[in-house]
Design an enzyme around this catalytic site. Structure first.
Site, PDB file in Angstrom:
ATOM      1  N   LEU A   8     -19.536  31.697  38.684  1.00 30.31           N
ATOM      2  CA  LEU A   8     -18.901  31.397  37.397  1.00 30.31           C
ATOM      3  C   LEU A   8     -18.916  29.893  37.141  1.00 30.31           C
ATOM      4  CD1 LEU A   8     -15.863  33.824  37.542  1.00 30.31           C
ATOM      5  CD2 LEU A   8     -18.239  34.241  36.863  1.00 30.31           C
ATOM      6  N   ARG A  15      -9.419  19.848  32.566  1.00 31.27           N
ATOM      7  CA  ARG A  15      -8.583  18.972  33.395  1.00 31.27           C
ATOM      8  C   ARG A  15      -9.365  17.805  33.987  1.00 31.27           C
ATOM      9  NH1 ARG A  15      -6.244  24.124  36.626  1.00 31.27           N
ATOM     10  NH2 ARG A  15      -8.166  25.008  35.784  1.00 31.27           N
ATOM     11  N   LYS A  22     -17.849  20.482  34.056  1.00 35.39           N
ATOM     12  CA  LYS A  22     -17.229  20.407  35.389  1.00 35.39           C
ATOM     13  C   LYS A  22     -18.223  20.654  36.518  1.00 35.39           C
ATOM     14  CE  LYS A  22     -13.920  23.432  36.968  1.00 35.39           C
ATOM     15  NZ  LYS A  22     -12.522  23.846  37.204  1.00 35.39           N
ATOM     16  N   GLY A  78     -12.166  33.661  29.763  1.00 32.43           N
ATOM     17  CA  GLY A  78     -11.546  33.958  31.055  1.00 32.43           C
ATOM     18  C   GLY A  78     -12.560  34.378  32.106  1.00 32.43           C
ATOM     19  N   GLY A 137      -3.905  31.388  42.017  1.00 30.77           N
ATOM     20  CA  GLY A 137      -3.409  32.759  41.901  1.00 30.77           C
ATOM     21  C   GLY A 137      -2.823  33.179  43.251  1.00 30.77           C
ATOM     22  N   ASN A 224     -10.448  21.025  40.058  1.00 32.81           N
ATOM     23  CA  ASN A 224     -10.089  21.094  38.641  1.00 32.81           C
ATOM     24  C   ASN A 224      -9.925  19.727  38.007  1.00 32.81           C
ATOM     25  OD1 ASN A 224      -9.892  23.998  38.660  1.00 32.81           O
ATOM     26  ND2 ASN A 224      -8.024  23.717  39.830  1.00 32.81           N
ATOM     27  N   ARG A 330     -37.497  -2.828  47.346  1.00 34.81           N
ATOM     28  CA  ARG A 330     -37.568  -1.950  46.175  1.00 34.81           C
ATOM     29  C   ARG A 330     -38.647  -0.882  46.384  1.00 34.81           C
ATOM     30  NH1 ARG A 330     -38.386  -5.949  41.406  1.00 34.81           N
ATOM     31  NH2 ARG A 330     -38.807  -3.963  40.351  1.00 34.81           N
ATOM     32  N   ASN A 374     -47.228 -15.675  57.971  1.00 31.89           N
ATOM     33  CA  ASN A 374     -45.910 -16.259  57.760  1.00 31.89           C
ATOM     34  C   ASN A 374     -45.806 -16.716  56.312  1.00 31.89           C
ATOM     35  OD1 ASN A 374     -43.316 -17.235  59.075  1.00 31.89           O
ATOM     36  ND2 ASN A 374     -44.018 -19.027  57.929  1.00 31.89           N
TER      37      ASN A 374
HETATM   38  C1  UD1 Z   1      -9.034  30.822  39.319  1.00 35.32           C
HETATM   39  C2  UD1 Z   1      -8.369  32.155  39.640  1.00 35.32           C
HETATM   40  C3  UD1 Z   1      -7.194  31.910  40.602  1.00 35.32           C
HETATM   41  C4  UD1 Z   1      -7.708  31.216  41.839  1.00 35.32           C
HETATM   42  C5  UD1 Z   1      -8.480  29.956  41.511  1.00 35.32           C
HETATM   43  C6  UD1 Z   1      -9.178  29.405  42.741  1.00 35.32           C
HETATM   44  C7  UD1 Z   1      -8.592  33.681  37.732  1.00 35.32           C
HETATM   45  C8  UD1 Z   1      -7.938  34.227  36.514  1.00 35.32           C
HETATM   46  N1  UD1 Z   1      -7.911  32.787  38.424  1.00 35.32           N
HETATM   47  O1  UD1 Z   1      -8.080  30.018  38.628  1.00 35.32           O
HETATM   48  O2  UD1 Z   1      -6.598  33.141  40.947  1.00 35.32           O
HETATM   49  O3  UD1 Z   1      -6.621  30.917  42.699  1.00 35.32           O
HETATM   50  O4  UD1 Z   1      -9.506  30.207  40.519  1.00 35.32           O
HETATM   51  O5  UD1 Z   1      -9.788  28.182  42.530  1.00 35.32           O
HETATM   52  O6  UD1 Z   1      -9.704  34.086  38.054  1.00 35.32           O
HETATM   53  N2  UD1 Z   1     -14.947  30.177  34.244  1.00 35.32           N
HETATM   54  C9  UD1 Z   1     -15.924  30.702  33.424  1.00 35.32           C
HETATM   55  N3  UD1 Z   1     -15.557  31.225  32.219  1.00 35.32           N
HETATM   56  C10 UD1 Z   1     -14.277  31.260  31.792  1.00 35.32           C
HETATM   57  C11 UD1 Z   1     -13.274  30.707  32.629  1.00 35.32           C
HETATM   58  C12 UD1 Z   1     -13.635  30.190  33.861  1.00 35.32           C
HETATM   59  O7  UD1 Z   1     -17.099  30.705  33.764  1.00 35.32           O
HETATM   60  O8  UD1 Z   1     -14.045  31.774  30.682  1.00 35.32           O
HETATM   61  C13 UD1 Z   1     -15.357  29.608  35.539  1.00 35.32           C
HETATM   62  C14 UD1 Z   1     -15.052  28.123  35.652  1.00 35.32           C
HETATM   63  O9  UD1 Z   1     -16.186  27.354  35.250  1.00 35.32           O
HETATM   64  C15 UD1 Z   1     -14.758  27.949  37.147  1.00 35.32           C
HETATM   65  C16 UD1 Z   1     -14.245  29.305  37.577  1.00 35.32           C
HETATM   66  O10 UD1 Z   1     -14.612  30.228  36.565  1.00 35.32           O
HETATM   67  O11 UD1 Z   1     -15.930  27.629  37.864  1.00 35.32           O
HETATM   68  C17 UD1 Z   1     -12.725  29.303  37.753  1.00 35.32           C
HETATM   69  O12 UD1 Z   1     -12.140  28.959  36.514  1.00 35.32           O
HETATM   70  P1  UD1 Z   1     -10.847  28.045  36.423  1.00 35.32           P
HETATM   71  O13 UD1 Z   1     -10.472  27.925  34.997  1.00 35.32           O
HETATM   72  O14 UD1 Z   1     -10.991  26.818  37.201  1.00 35.32           O
HETATM   73  O15 UD1 Z   1      -9.785  29.030  37.132  1.00 35.32           O
HETATM   74  P2  UD1 Z   1      -8.431  28.640  37.844  1.00 35.32           P
HETATM   75  O16 UD1 Z   1      -7.385  28.444  36.820  1.00 35.32           O
HETATM   76  O17 UD1 Z   1      -8.647  27.567  38.806  1.00 35.32           O
HETATM   77 CA    CA Z   2     -10.439  26.345  39.411  1.00 33.56          CA
END
Ligand code: UD1
Ligand code: CA
Length: 455
Positions: A8, A15, A22, A78, A137, A224, A330, A374
């Site tokens: 993902l 943040r 990111k 999400g 989480g 984050n 270089r 030299n």
């Molecule tokens: C998430 C978890 C949390 C866990 C934590 C660990 C969920 C709802 N929560 O929270 O339980 O403890 O990671 O680090 O899964 N992303 C997408 N699309 C979206 C949203 C997020 O691709 O719509 C990707 C982000 O780029 C990231 C990853 O998912 O790489 C996690 O997303 P992030 O928003 O950082 O989740 P957390 O709030 O950290």
């Molecule tokens: Ca995260």
């Protein structure tokens, strides 16, 4: 059973407060996502899919040919919604391992353990105990085992006190995953489709969810913000230096060195404080790197000494060279064996053969220097006529005096000697002495001016 890995990487990373997506933020010189992809690669999955969205084109151009499948998540609704975007092309018979693009320290050994300890048709969550679980989480358990995951923002007082957290790694069979994702709702404090809600769905379907605990909370940290990025950087540096020390590399202080890329070393290499290595660097047996050096994409031979405060990029050296202090190599600087490059010397796109010395205040560019030469202090190869670059050739055993300008194209014959202060614009044959400077005049009837009275 086949394995699909879904990474993902579509989140905005609000943040981070950065224009750079990111997953492209650099860690040890590589984007966060590169670390996760390398980890996925080591698992031998037959299908790797990256879910991209925010800054998508930028993310894809950084990884042009990694052989991964890309799935677009146009709107970031999400983590559950993100996984859903990867599912249409994920083979139904596979099991799916979901990773987050912002968990770059995760190691394949931990994931392999998760894969091995979970039955083929089973489901697992990677967890860890965190001293400070803020933001993560929480894993909620009952007598039967894991019952569900609650996000920090949705957690009750009691749940917030739980320290076992969800790392963001979930393993489950493709077919069930598709079904659970289809029933997700966004009825929560963030209005998002949480991937974590599938845990409760699995439990309701009578599926046992295995909780596999990672050994270290550092390995599974999610990045984050810039503070966590800096923490992860130090943790990864410590890991890289540990690996090198295990191979026998010596460090004056393991905490004061930075490896942004790949550093490989022979035996008995010693690295003093504040050395920074970028890209691919190799250090041969017995080479010493003194304090405050930057070395990028270079290959240094055995027994070299790099004195303090050098900047070395795209260079190669043979055996027993001595560089610096305060020298700059270089791209295209190629030194053979026992070459000495001293303070305030810059070498660019030039070859220097065995035993030659360029010890002080000199620019060598587009030159081919023989062995045993030299080059005196303050020598300049004038390689640029304002439009084109030209070559300087210096034969074996030549001696160039101090403050000499070599106006290229020009060639100095073997064994020739050039007098100090000469500006050489025509080639010099072998063995001669050449002096090319204004003749000295001594003026006898000259008197110094007197200081005028001020009014
Ligand atoms: C998430 C978890 C949390 C866990 C934590 C660990 C969920 C709802 N929560 O929270 O339980 O403890 O990671 O680090 O899964 N992303 C997408 N699309 C979206 C949203 C997020 O691709 O719509 C990707 C982000 O780029 C990231 C990853 O998912 O790489 C996690 O997303 P992030 O928003 O950082 O989740 P957390 O709030 O950290
Ligand atoms: Ca995260």
């Amino acid at each position: 059973m086949g394995l699909s890995v879904v990474i993902l990487a579509a989140g905005q990373g609000t943040r981070m407060r950065s224009d750079l997506p990111k997953v492209l933020q650099p860690l040890a010189g590589k984007p966060l996502l590169a670390h996760v992809l390398a980890c996925a690669d080591a698992l031998g999955a037959d299908d790797v899919c990256v879910v991209y969205g925010h800054g998508g084109e930028a993310v894809q151009t950084v990884f042009p040919a990694t052989g991964v499948r890309w799935a677009l998540q146009a709107e970031q609704l999400g983590t559950g919604h993100a996984v859903q975007q990867a599912m249409p092309d994920t083979p139904s018979a596979n099991r799916v391992l979901i990773l987050a693009g912002d968990t770059p320290l995760l190691q394949s050994a931990t994931l392999n353990r998760l894969l091995e300890e979970t039955p083929d048709t089973g489901m697992a969550v990677l967890t860890v105990d965190m001293d400070d679980p803020t933001g993560y989480g929480r894993i909620v358990r009952n007598d039967e085992g894991i019952s569900h995951i609650v996000e920090h923002k949705d957690a009750s007082e009691d749940e917030l006190a739980l320290t076992e957290i969800n790392v963001g790694v979930i393993l489950c069979p493709s077919e069930s995953l598709k079904n659970w994702l289809a029933s997700l709702s966004n009825d929560n404090s963030q209005g998002e489709y949480y991937l974590t809600d599938i845990i409760a769905m699995a439990v309701a379907d009578g599926v046992k969810v295995h909780g596999i605990k990672a050994d270290s909370s550092v390995e599974v940290m999610g990045i984050n913000n810039k503070k966590q990025l800096a923490e992860a950087e130090r943790a990864l540096q410590a890991r890289l230096v540990d690996e090198l020390m295990a191979e026998g590399v010596g460090f004056a202080d393991p905490a004061r060195v930075d490896i942004r890329g790949t550093l490989s070393c022979g035996k008995d290499v010693f690295i003093d404080i504040n050395a920074v290595f970028e890209g691919d660097v190799y250090l041969g047996d017995g080479t010493t790197i003194e304090s405050n050096n930057l070395i990028r994409d270079s290959r240094l031979g055995a027994g070299n000494v790099i004195h303090s405060n050098c900047h070395i990029e795209g260079a190669s050296t043979g055996k027993s060279c001595e560089i610096g202090p305060f020298a700059r190599l270089r791209p295209g600087a190629e030194l053979a064996n026992e070459v000495k490059i001293g303070n305030f010397v810059e070498v660019k796109k030039s070859t220097i053969a065995d035993g030659s010395k360029v010890n002080h205040l000199t620019y060598i560019g587009d030159a081919e220097i023989g062995s045993g030469v030299n080059v005196g202090a303050g020598t300049i190869t004038c390689n640029y006529d304002g439009v084109n670059k030209h070559k300087t050739t210096i034969g074996d055993d030549a001696s160039i005096g101090s403050n000499v300008n070599l106006v290229a194209p020009v060639s100095i014959g073997k064994g020739a000697t050039v007098g100090a202060g000469s500006t050489i614009s025509k080639s010099i044959p072998e063995g001669v002495l050449t002096v090319a400077r204004a003749k000295q005049k001594n003026i006898e009837d000259w008197t110094r001016p007197n200081k005028k009275e001020s009014k």
